[in-house]
Design an enzyme around this catalytic site. Structure first.
Site, PDB file in Angstrom:
ATOM      1  N   SER A 113     -16.452  -8.722  17.916  1.00 28.36           N
ATOM      2  CA  SER A 113     -15.062  -8.354  17.660  1.00 28.36           C
ATOM      3  C   SER A 113     -14.133  -9.280  18.431  1.00 28.36           C
ATOM      4  O   SER A 113     -14.565 -10.131  19.207  1.00 28.36           O
ATOM      5  CB  SER A 113     -14.825  -6.895  18.069  1.00 28.36           C
TER       6      SER A 113
ATOM      7  N   LEU B 206     -12.258 -11.719  17.482  1.00 27.39           N
ATOM      8  CA  LEU B 206     -12.272 -13.142  17.125  1.00 27.39           C
ATOM      9  C   LEU B 206     -10.918 -13.630  16.641  1.00 27.39           C
ATOM     10  O   LEU B 206     -10.683 -14.831  16.564  1.00 27.39           O
ATOM     11  CB  LEU B 206     -13.320 -13.400  16.035  1.00 27.39           C
TER      12      LEU B 206
ATOM     13  N   GLU C 204      -6.844  -7.237   5.825  1.00 27.27           N
ATOM     14  CA  GLU C 204      -7.764  -7.400   6.948  1.00 27.27           C
ATOM     15  C   GLU C 204      -8.501  -6.090   7.188  1.00 27.27           C
ATOM     16  O   GLU C 204      -7.885  -5.027   7.252  1.00 27.27           O
ATOM     17  CB  GLU C 204      -6.987  -7.799   8.207  1.00 27.27           C
TER      18      GLU C 204
ATOM     19  N   LYS D  39     -25.846 -26.587   6.974  1.00 23.70           N
ATOM     20  CA  LYS D  39     -26.787 -25.468   7.116  1.00 23.70           C
ATOM     21  C   LYS D  39     -26.109 -24.136   6.779  1.00 23.70           C
ATOM     22  O   LYS D  39     -26.682 -23.284   6.087  1.00 23.70           O
ATOM     23  CB  LYS D  39     -27.320 -25.433   8.542  1.00 23.70           C
TER      24      LYS D  39
ATOM     25  N   ARG E  97     -11.192 -23.861  15.398  1.00 33.32           N
ATOM     26  CA  ARG E  97     -11.368 -24.188  16.807  1.00 33.32           C
ATOM     27  C   ARG E  97     -10.234 -23.595  17.654  1.00 33.32           C
ATOM     28  O   ARG E  97      -9.129 -23.378  17.171  1.00 33.32           O
ATOM     29  CB  ARG E  97     -11.407 -25.709  16.980  1.00 33.32           C
TER      30      ARG E  97
ATOM     31  N   GLY F  61       6.419   2.055  28.942  1.00 31.99           N
ATOM     32  CA  GLY F  61       5.212   2.664  29.486  1.00 31.99           C
ATOM     33  C   GLY F  61       5.371   4.177  29.490  1.00 31.99           C
ATOM     34  O   GLY F  61       6.430   4.709  29.131  1.00 31.99           O
TER      35      GLY F  61
ATOM     36  N   CYS G  36      13.037   0.194  27.470  1.00 32.68           N
ATOM     37  CA  CYS G  36      12.600   1.581  27.295  1.00 32.68           C
ATOM     38  C   CYS G  36      12.397   2.236  28.667  1.00 32.68           C
ATOM     39  O   CYS G  36      13.359   2.567  29.344  1.00 32.68           O
ATOM     40  CB  CYS G  36      11.331   1.635  26.440  1.00 32.68           C
TER      41      CYS G  36
ATOM     42  N   HIS H 211      13.036  -1.222  21.683  1.00 30.59           N
ATOM     43  CA  HIS H 211      12.057  -2.287  21.908  1.00 30.59           C
ATOM     44  C   HIS H 211      12.439  -3.537  21.106  1.00 30.59           C
ATOM     45  O   HIS H 211      11.942  -3.761  19.999  1.00 30.59           O
ATOM     46  CB  HIS H 211      10.660  -1.817  21.498  1.00 30.59           C
TER      47      HIS H 211
ATOM     48  N   GLU I 206      11.549  -6.528  21.480  1.00 32.73           N
ATOM     49  CA  GLU I 206      10.445  -7.479  21.294  1.00 32.73           C
ATOM     50  C   GLU I 206       9.782  -7.337  19.928  1.00 32.73           C
ATOM     51  O   GLU I 206       9.189  -8.287  19.414  1.00 32.73           O
ATOM     52  CB  GLU I 206       9.404  -7.306  22.408  1.00 32.73           C
TER      53      GLU I 206
END
Length: 542
Positions: free
Chosen positions: A13, A15, A139, A222, A238, A353, A380, A514, A516
């Protein structure tokens, strides 16, 4: 005809399926196509809203108030297309919907089974609402072989048979590990992963192979032979220095060309990647550097602040500087003097948080920023701690606190029980369910004309995304404003505080929402652009 691209993962996982999906979507966009990205999550939670950041990372919130997987943040940042509650679904939500229908009698007494009822629900989710979209990228979370993912793999297998020929392809993201003792990349894990996929009826059309070095031609040959794909369909993925290099890197490896070829599209427009090249050039050739301290409680897992770190990067792009992040666990300040940790930084940010742990440390960080005139950005929970700090230090309210931490004589921050959402009254009660009960999604706010934040936005009317259960108590407003803290932004009805600032501080802003979540590399959020600009000024003083 709408075409579907399913992105699966194998070997291990984490990746970067979400990033790969977002980058591929951006490449197809660059060719002039209209894209939509969706995420299927196999876990049993209805959504990630009640999960610990250490379990799941950031919870990304959409305009319509859905608490979703953090990969939807990648989708939005790379494509600019706002996501919605219809772009992320979990096993828990599917089963909840099915059981609700069964209890109502909608299935007319039928036995409810994984096939066809669960798989049909998954297919309905994937296929609905895609009119006018050229490519839908889907996905599938987790890794092939995970038992909880089997209904999703079965559903996407069926979709290929349900759709017209040539309307669906599969892309499989795997890992090619380098074994130092052997001195070579190993293809066997990928071979086994593809064999697992083929055993459930899915033949990948494209292999996207993660590695830390170039894949030799013999290994490509291969993989193509044993995995039954064209050699040109073995794409090297990569490691790169910045996630914003990924679209260019994938294009240079031929990913978008191979995807179009798999659909039989030979005359596609050439991609315009000029804006991606410009972003990459800005990131790799900064004109300076600033250091921002993030004083939080989940600093051990950077994915807990994924949108935040990207928004800070965007602020750096807007100012042509590199943003170096200094991660500080707020509990440290409950024992140590903050000064040695913060004297070198050019800006301090206290993010969102939940819970009391580390709260007093965050308050000490606020004190340092206010007294030392260091740019401060409270988001927040970070705004709430700034208000409590001001109440204690300036207004003389020594017992100022939040009811989130327990009963208090001075509830400067308290539980929200009702608020307006459009023309409807939303109500909550102490002790109610936690899932989906916060003030979630996009809400309008009105900013005070002439305030710093209104000048930053160039507007007095804004819309931002929220995710919070507690709110600053407006009954303390007058006492706080008498000491210089200005409530510059409120809900349109004036009942809920949205922003605070100090007029006599170079840059001290707290926001209840928020920002962001809406920042993009090509459209940095104005608050982050301004905050980093203030940090640049601070760097000239330090």
């Amino acid at each position: 005809m709408t075409r579907y691209i399913f992105i699966t993962g194998g070997v291990v996982s984490s990746l970067g399926k979400g990033l790969a999906s977002a980058a591929l979507g951006a490449l197809l966009q660059a060719r002039g196509y209209k894209v939509r990205l969706r995420k299927l999550d196999p876990y049993l939670n209805v959504d990630p809203g009640t999960m610990s950041p250490y379990e799941h990372g950031e919870v990304f919130v959409t305009d319509d108030g859905a608490e979703t997987d953090l990969d939807l943040g990648h989708y939005e940042r790379f494509t600019g297309r706002p996501a919605s509650k219809d772009d992320n679904i979990t096993t828990g939500r599917i089963y909840l919907d099915i059981i609700t229908k069964e209890r109502r009698g909608d299935y007319l007494g039928a036995t409810i089974q994984v096939i066809p009822h669960v798989t049909n629900a998954i297919k309905d989710f994937v296929l609905k609402g895609n009119d006018g979209v050229d490519f839908v990228l889907v996905e599938i979370g987790g890794t092939v072989g995970d038992i909880e993912g089997l209904p999703f793999f079965e559903a996407i297998r069926q979709i290929k048979s349900d759709l017209p020929r040539g309307a669906c392809i599969y892309t499989h993201l795997t890992l090619l590990p380098f074994i130092p003792s052997a001195g070579e990349l190993k293809t066997k894990p990928t071979q086994h992963s593809v064999a697992e996929l083929r055993s459930i009826g899915i033949q990948p059309d494209i292999l996207l192979c993660r590695s830390d070095r170039e894949i030799p031609k013999e290994e490509r040959r291969k993989l193509a032979l044993f995995c039954n794909v064209r050699e040109t369909a073995v794409i090297e993925a990569r490691d790169v220095a910045s996630i914003y290099d990924v679209p260019i890197a994938y294009h240079e490896q031929g990913l978008d060309t191979e995807v179009l070829a798999a659909f039989g599209i030979e005359d596609a427009p050439k991609p315009d990647l000029s804006r991606w090249r410009k972003i990459s050039q800005t990131i790799h050739n900064p004109e300076g550097e600033v250091t921002i301290a993030i004083v939080g409680k989940y600093t051990g897992l950077k994915d807990a602040y994924k949108s935040l770190t990207e928004a800070l990067t965007h602020g750096g792009i807007a100012n042509g500087v590199k943003v170096k992040l200094d991660w500080i666990e707020s509990e440290i300040f409950e024992q140590d003097d903050p000064a040695p940790h913060l004297e070198h930084v050019h800006g301090i940010l206290v993010p969102g948080g939940f819970g009391q742990r580390g709260a007093e440390g965050k308050i000490k960080a606020v004190t340092f920023a206010r007294e030392r005139k260091v740019p401060y950005f409270g988001i927040c929970f970070g705004m709430q701690m700034a208000v409590i700090e001001g109440a204690r230090s300036l207004a003389g309210i020594k017992n100022a606190n939040s009811t989130e931490f327990g009963a208090t004589k001075e509830p400067v921050v308290g539980l929200m029980t009702e608020w307006m959402k459009g023309n409807e009254l939303e109500q909550r009660a102490q002790g109610g369910d936690l899932g989906g009960t916060m003030r979630l999604g996009a809400y309008q706010a009105t900013l005070k004309s002439g305030s710093k934040i209104a000048d930053i936005y160039h507007s007095t009317s804004i819309s931002e995304r929220h995710r919070h259960r507690y709110e600053v108590n407006m009954s303390y407003r007058e006492r706080l404003e008498d000491k210089g803290m200005v409530f510059c932004g409120t809900s349109p009805d004036g009942l809920l505080p949205e922003t605070i600032e100090y007029a006599d501080h170079p840059w001290f802003i707290g926001v209840q929402y928020h920002p962001e979540l809406k920042s993009r590399p090509f459209e940095p959020h104005p608050l982050f652009s301004s905050f980093i600009a203030a940090a640049v000024e601070q760097s000239r003083l330090v």
